[in-house]
Write a protein that holds these residues in place. Structure first.
Motif, mmCIF file in Angstrom:
data_model
loop_
_atom_site.group_PDB
_atom_site.id
_atom_site.type_symbol
_atom_site.label_atom_id
_atom_site.label_comp_id
_atom_site.label_asym_id
_atom_site.label_seq_id
_atom_site.Cartn_x
_atom_site.Cartn_y
_atom_site.Cartn_z
ATOM 1 N N VAL A 20 9.830 1.863 -31.850
ATOM 2 C CA VAL A 20 10.470 1.073 -30.705
ATOM 3 C C VAL A 20 11.851 1.340 -30.508
ATOM 4 N N GLN A 21 12.147 1.418 -29.224
ATOM 5 C CA GLN A 21 13.504 1.733 -29.052
ATOM 6 C C GLN A 21 14.212 0.322 -28.197
ATOM 7 N N LEU A 32 25.439 0.725 -23.807
ATOM 8 C CA LEU A 32 26.563 0.415 -24.779
ATOM 9 C C LEU A 32 25.965 0.616 -25.942
ATOM 10 N N PHE A 33 24.561 0.614 -26.095
ATOM 11 C CA PHE A 33 23.861 0.745 -27.485
ATOM 12 C C PHE A 33 22.372 1.106 -27.360
ATOM 13 N N GLN A 34 21.844 2.149 -28.130
ATOM 14 C CA GLN A 34 20.567 2.321 -28.214
ATOM 15 C C GLN A 34 20.418 2.718 -29.551
ATOM 16 N N THR A 35 18.931 2.255 -30.127
ATOM 17 C CA THR A 35 18.433 2.626 -31.329
ATOM 18 C C THR A 35 16.876 2.655 -31.412
ATOM 19 N N GLU A 36 16.509 3.486 -32.339
ATOM 20 C CA GLU A 36 14.726 3.480 -32.642
ATOM 21 C C GLU A 36 14.710 2.597 -33.832
ATOM 22 N N VAL A 58 19.021 -6.257 -21.947
ATOM 23 C CA VAL A 58 18.286 -5.570 -23.154
ATOM 24 C C VAL A 58 16.872 -5.183 -22.766
ATOM 25 N N ARG A 59 16.824 -3.574 -23.406
ATOM 26 C CA ARG A 59 15.490 -3.242 -22.836
ATOM 27 C C ARG A 59 14.763 -2.797 -24.157
ATOM 28 N N ILE A 60 13.720 -3.198 -24.263
ATOM 29 C CA ILE A 60 12.584 -2.550 -25.401
ATOM 30 C C ILE A 60 11.518 -2.097 -24.935
ATOM 31 N N GLY A 61 11.223 -0.865 -25.440
ATOM 32 C CA GLY A 61 10.068 -0.168 -25.194
ATOM 33 C C GLY A 61 9.514 0.618 -26.262
ATOM 34 N N ASP A 66 5.963 11.884 -29.782
ATOM 35 C CA ASP A 66 6.861 12.978 -29.214
ATOM 36 C C ASP A 66 8.160 12.649 -28.617
ATOM 37 N N ASP A 67 8.356 11.095 -28.880
ATOM 38 C CA ASP A 67 9.735 10.802 -28.525
ATOM 39 C C ASP A 67 9.374 10.402 -27.061
ATOM 40 N N LEU A 68 8.476 10.325 -26.325
ATOM 41 C CA LEU A 68 8.291 10.048 -25.022
ATOM 42 C C LEU A 68 8.381 8.635 -24.810
ATOM 43 N N PRO A 69 9.270 7.907 -23.718
ATOM 44 C CA PRO A 69 9.228 6.546 -23.582
ATOM 45 C C PRO A 69 8.086 6.104 -22.936
ATOM 46 N N SER A 70 7.470 4.922 -23.279
ATOM 47 C CA SER A 70 6.429 4.140 -22.416
ATOM 48 C C SER A 70 7.003 3.970 -21.089
ATOM 49 N N LEU A 71 5.776 3.901 -20.281
ATOM 50 C CA LEU A 71 6.231 3.718 -18.848
ATOM 51 C C LEU A 71 6.337 2.138 -18.578
ATOM 52 N N GLN A 72 5.898 1.346 -19.689
ATOM 53 C CA GLN A 72 6.015 -0.189 -19.596
ATOM 54 C C GLN A 72 7.058 -0.418 -20.687
ATOM 55 N N SER A 73 7.875 -1.434 -20.379
ATOM 56 C CA SER A 73 9.014 -1.798 -21.309
ATOM 57 C C SER A 73 9.124 -3.531 -20.871
ATOM 58 N N PHE A 74 10.060 -3.995 -21.541
ATOM 59 C CA PHE A 74 10.544 -5.351 -21.487
ATOM 60 C C PHE A 74 11.768 -5.375 -21.159
ATOM 61 N N THR A 75 12.472 -5.719 -20.271
ATOM 62 C CA THR A 75 13.977 -5.801 -19.931
ATOM 63 C C THR A 75 14.350 -7.452 -19.852
ATOM 64 N N ALA A 76 15.079 -7.972 -20.375
ATOM 65 C CA ALA A 76 15.800 -9.081 -20.216
ATOM 66 C C ALA A 76 17.378 -9.272 -20.049
ATOM 67 N N ARG A 77 17.827 -9.918 -19.072
ATOM 68 C CA ARG A 77 19.253 -10.204 -18.839
ATOM 69 C C ARG A 77 19.731 -11.109 -19.656
ATOM 70 N N VAL A 78 20.695 -10.853 -20.628
ATOM 71 C CA VAL A 78 21.206 -11.757 -21.551
ATOM 72 C C VAL A 78 22.766 -12.223 -21.160
ATOM 73 N N THR A 79 22.884 -13.558 -21.259
ATOM 74 C CA THR A 79 24.374 -13.993 -21.077
ATOM 75 C C THR A 79 24.738 -14.450 -22.429
#
Length: 82
Positions: A20-21, A32-36, A58-61, A66-79
């Motif tokens: 999960v990335q 700003l930040f990215q990790t697996e 914040v995007r979670i996918g 093969d480290d290819l990203p999914s075409l579906q992910s979840f993104t949330a705006r966080v304040t």
């Protein structure tokens, strides 16, 4: 067919070879930040990586073996509060 899960639904285990990335960006898209995350169902981000930003995306996918990203992910705006 697909279905959006409720917040209280149980977690779903990753497929074999999948990780999960987690990506945190400014609203303009600059990263700003990215990790697996290879294991577990939670991840804690240290506030220092936010570089003082108070409004981020914040995007979670999934990444396959093969480290290819999914075409579906979840993104949330966080304040963030101070």
């Amino acid at each position: 067919d697909s279905r959006v899960l409720r917040w209280t639904d149980g977690s779903i285990p990753a497929e074999n070879g999948q990780s999960v990335q987690v990506t945190i960006t400014r609203l303009d898209g600059s990263v700003l930040f990215q990790t697996e995350v290879l294991t577990g169902s939670a991840y804690v981000v240290q506030s220092v990586v936010l570089q003082g930003e108070t409004d981020v995306l914040v995007r979670i996918g999934a990444l396959d073996y093969d480290d290819l990203p999914s075409l579906q992910s979840f993104t949330a705006r966080v304040t963030l509060g101070t």
